[in-house]
Motif scaffolding. Structure first.
Motif: not given
Length: 147
Positions: A20-39
């Motif tokens: 099941r594919p996931i469309i990941f939520y991107v918060p409007p003020e995503e930090s660099a660390l949070e972006r690394r986690l999402r990626e």
């Protein structure tokens, strides 16, 4: 997902990988660390999708070839008189499954190693994000208490 959604969305199973594919939520003020986690999560998902799509395609193709060769050896056609697809018994199919798994053991071991690497990285990043959020919360709490 709708614009106001604040969580990941999970789609229906992919027809090739069955994941099941996931469309990941991107918060409007995503930090660099949070972006690394999402990626990292996106990379893990893409890797899993590729592996299981290839694996399932090979499995289906080899299964059909196996059934065809066994039926041919018995002098049977792929379809019986009524047009139904001919099948093999469970014991004969167990031979196929055993052979297929044995043949693909190295691929599965490599996949497991990669899966563990992805998950270790994700877990490490999740820990860092949780720590940063906890520290941010404590700082805000301290400011409130001081006021």
């Amino acid at each position: 997902p709708p614009a106001h959604s604040r969580s990941d969305w999970i789609g229906p199973p992919d027809k090739h990988s069955n994941l099941r594919p996931i469309i990941f939520y991107v918060p409007p003020e995503e930090s660099a660390l949070e972006r690394r986690l999402r990626e990292a999560r996106q990379e893990a998902q893409a890797s899993n999708q590729r592996f299981w799509a290839r694996h399932n395609r090979a499995f289906c193709q080899e299964k059909e070839e196996f059934i065809y060769s066994r039926l041919k050896a018995k002098g049977l056609e792929m379809r019986d008189e009524s047009g139904q697809k001919a099948t093999l018994n469970a014991e004969e199919m167990a031979d196929f499954y055993k052979d297929f798994l044995s043949k693909n053991l190295k691929k599965h071991l490599q996949y497991n190693r990669e899966w563990y690497k992805h998950n270790f990285r994700i877990t490490f990043l999740m820990g860092q994000v949780a720590l940063v959020r906890a520290l941010r919360w404590l700082r805000r709490r301290k400011k409130i208490v001081e006021q």
